[in-house]
Design an enzyme around this catalytic site. Structure first.
Site, mmCIF file in Angstrom:
data_model
loop_
_atom_site.group_PDB
_atom_site.id
_atom_site.type_symbol
_atom_site.label_atom_id
_atom_site.label_comp_id
_atom_site.label_asym_id
_atom_site.label_seq_id
_atom_site.Cartn_x
_atom_site.Cartn_y
_atom_site.Cartn_z
ATOM 1 N N GLU A 64 0.851 -1.182 0.000
ATOM 2 C CA GLU A 64 0.000 0.000 0.000
ATOM 3 C C GLU A 64 0.894 1.241 0.000
ATOM 4 O O GLU A 64 1.723 1.411 0.897
ATOM 5 C CB GLU A 64 -0.937 0.020 1.204
ATOM 6 C CG GLU A 64 -1.891 1.207 1.175
ATOM 7 C CD GLU A 64 -2.997 1.145 2.214
ATOM 8 O OE1 GLU A 64 -3.548 2.217 2.553
ATOM 9 O OE2 GLU A 64 -3.304 0.041 2.700
ATOM 10 N N GLU A 113 4.732 5.130 3.654
ATOM 11 C CA GLU A 113 4.163 6.444 3.986
ATOM 12 C C GLU A 113 5.300 7.353 4.431
ATOM 13 O O GLU A 113 6.079 6.980 5.308
ATOM 14 C CB GLU A 113 3.127 6.312 5.096
ATOM 15 C CG GLU A 113 2.561 7.611 5.607
ATOM 16 C CD GLU A 113 1.871 8.420 4.507
ATOM 17 O OE1 GLU A 113 2.364 9.534 4.221
ATOM 18 O OE2 GLU A 113 0.869 7.935 3.950
ATOM 19 N N ASP A 151 10.052 8.187 1.095
ATOM 20 C CA ASP A 151 9.619 8.179 -0.301
ATOM 21 C C ASP A 151 9.597 6.738 -0.803
ATOM 22 O O ASP A 151 10.556 5.977 -0.624
ATOM 23 C CB ASP A 151 10.597 9.032 -1.112
ATOM 24 C CG ASP A 151 10.287 9.072 -2.594
ATOM 25 O OD1 ASP A 151 9.188 8.629 -2.992
ATOM 26 O OD2 ASP A 151 11.137 9.558 -3.349
ATOM 27 N N ASP A 197 -2.476 12.407 -3.165
ATOM 28 C CA ASP A 197 -2.561 13.846 -3.367
ATOM 29 C C ASP A 197 -2.898 14.112 -4.839
ATOM 30 O O ASP A 197 -2.184 13.671 -5.732
ATOM 31 C CB ASP A 197 -1.218 14.485 -3.012
ATOM 32 C CG ASP A 197 -1.299 15.995 -2.880
ATOM 33 O OD1 ASP A 197 -2.032 16.617 -3.679
ATOM 34 O OD2 ASP A 197 -0.643 16.540 -1.984
ATOM 35 N N LYS A 245 -3.491 21.785 -9.266
ATOM 36 C CA LYS A 245 -3.029 22.833 -10.172
ATOM 37 C C LYS A 245 -2.285 22.222 -11.359
ATOM 38 O O LYS A 245 -1.451 21.344 -11.193
ATOM 39 C CB LYS A 245 -2.125 23.811 -9.426
ATOM 40 C CG LYS A 245 -2.842 24.576 -8.327
ATOM 41 C CD LYS A 245 -1.902 25.512 -7.600
ATOM 42 C CE LYS A 245 -2.635 26.261 -6.490
ATOM 43 N NZ LYS A 245 -1.730 27.168 -5.738
ATOM 44 N N ASP A 253 -11.408 10.767 -4.703
ATOM 45 C CA ASP A 253 -12.660 11.519 -4.719
ATOM 46 C C ASP A 253 -12.558 12.712 -5.667
ATOM 47 O O ASP A 253 -13.461 13.548 -5.711
ATOM 48 C CB ASP A 253 -13.000 12.014 -3.303
ATOM 49 C CG ASP A 253 -11.918 12.931 -2.749
ATOM 50 O OD1 ASP A 253 -10.736 12.547 -2.807
ATOM 51 O OD2 ASP A 253 -12.244 14.030 -2.258
ATOM 52 N N THR A 298 -11.804 5.309 5.308
ATOM 53 C CA THR A 298 -10.701 6.057 5.908
ATOM 54 C C THR A 298 -11.235 7.404 6.377
ATOM 55 O O THR A 298 -12.306 7.855 5.952
ATOM 56 C CB THR A 298 -9.554 6.299 4.907
ATOM 57 O OG1 THR A 298 -9.992 7.242 3.906
ATOM 58 C CG2 THR A 298 -9.127 5.007 4.226
ATOM 59 N N ARG A 299 -10.464 8.058 7.218
ATOM 60 C CA ARG A 299 -10.890 9.372 7.694
ATOM 61 C C ARG A 299 -10.933 10.386 6.560
ATOM 62 O O ARG A 299 -11.811 11.257 6.520
ATOM 63 C CB ARG A 299 -9.955 9.850 8.809
ATOM 64 C CG ARG A 299 -10.307 9.254 10.165
ATOM 65 C CD ARG A 299 -9.235 9.519 11.183
ATOM 66 N NE ARG A 299 -8.044 8.732 10.900
ATOM 67 C CZ ARG A 299 -6.943 8.747 11.650
ATOM 68 N NH1 ARG A 299 -6.881 9.539 12.694
ATOM 69 N NH2 ARG A 299 -5.914 7.990 11.353
ATOM 70 N N TYR A 300 -10.000 10.275 5.633
ATOM 71 C CA TYR A 300 -10.023 11.189 4.501
ATOM 72 C C TYR A 300 -11.283 10.966 3.672
ATOM 73 O O TYR A 300 -11.927 11.921 3.230
ATOM 74 C CB TYR A 300 -8.788 11.013 3.623
ATOM 75 C CG TYR A 300 -8.793 11.969 2.454
ATOM 76 C CD1 TYR A 300 -8.276 13.250 2.583
ATOM 77 C CD2 TYR A 300 -9.373 11.607 1.241
ATOM 78 C CE1 TYR A 300 -8.322 14.146 1.525
ATOM 79 C CE2 TYR A 300 -9.425 12.495 0.183
ATOM 80 C CZ TYR A 300 -8.894 13.755 0.329
ATOM 81 O OH TYR A 300 -8.960 14.639 -0.714
#
Length: 241
Positions: free
Chosen positions: A72, A97, A124, A146, A150, A182, A220-222
């Site tokens: 993951e 992560e 990374d 992420d 832009k 999302d 997930t919380r996000y």
């Protein structure tokens, strides 16, 4: 996963030699006492050193036999990673992560639950990907990365040609890449990239296959925040041919 917010204090630290390709925050608010303790005591046993995985069977990372290994990328607070590891003790899980607070949360959960089938990479992910053996992974998950909305930042998105090459190299034939977002534009971006790549096929046969979460999905919380704000997630899965 990394976010598009600035580092604490409003400035992003200048990257060092190993961080040149990494974008985003490394640390947020101060860790809780228990999290800091688990980070110091338990992460050394859970951590993967990319220099030591090249040419070695990934199953050797775990103290008991595992039938396959999954990765993951950008596990955030570790909700999905920990849930999957609890559901499938016969599968090895590697979580990557770079955000310290997320690493601390996952380390705490893994240690307190006594999960022996999880290993963590707190940096990374690309140097790790480049050292993992060919066709060594059964599945790779990239959940709510992420979106870098832009246009001038689109080159920072994880889904791009060089990383798709890495995913293709690491997945075994029949293995799966799963992507959740999302952000409609990032969903379309990812579909265009993978549908154009002959090494992958989209597994969806009907709309609910990408509109509804995968079986066993813990949320997930996000994701909960996205739903509260009226953004509908999509769940996309691609098979390695």
């Amino acid at each position: 996963m990394t976010t598009d917010k600035d580092a604490p204090g409003g400035e992003t630290p200048a990257p060092g030699p190993r961080e040149a390709a990494f974008y985003g925050r490394r640390k947020g608010k101060k860790l809780r006492t228990a999290q800091a303790a688990h980070l110091a005591q338990d992460l050394p046993q859970l951590a993967i050193d990319p220099e030591h995985v090249a040419g070695r069977p990934l199953a050797a990372l775990f103290p008991h036999d595992v039938r396959v290994v999954r990765l993951e990328i950008g596990f955030g607070g570790g909700e999905h990673l920990v849930s999957e590891a609890r559901r499938h003790p016969d599968i090895g899980y590697i979580g990557a992560e770079a955000f310290l607070n997320g690493i601390a949360k996952a380390t705490t959960a893994v240690a307190e639950l006594g999960l022996a089938n999880v290993r963590l990479h707190g940096d990374d992910v690309v140097p790790l990907l480049d050292r993992l053996p060919d066709a060594s992974l059964d599945r790779i998950d990239l959940l709510y990365p992420d979106p870098w909305p832009k246009r001038r930042h689109w080159k920072r998105r994880f889904v791009r040609a060089d990383n798709i090459d890495r995913i293709a190299r690491l997945l075994r034939p029949g293995g799966h890449f799963r992507f959740a977002t999302d952000i409609e534009h990032y969903a379309g971006w990812t579909l265009r990239h993978f549908l154009a790549d002959p090494r992958f096929e989209w597994t969806a046969a009907r709309a609910d296959d990408w509109r509804l979460p995968w079986e066993g999905w813990p949320g997930t919380r996000y994701e909960a925040k996205a739903l509260r704000e009226g953004r509908r997630p999509g769940y996309y899965e691609f098979r390695r041919l």
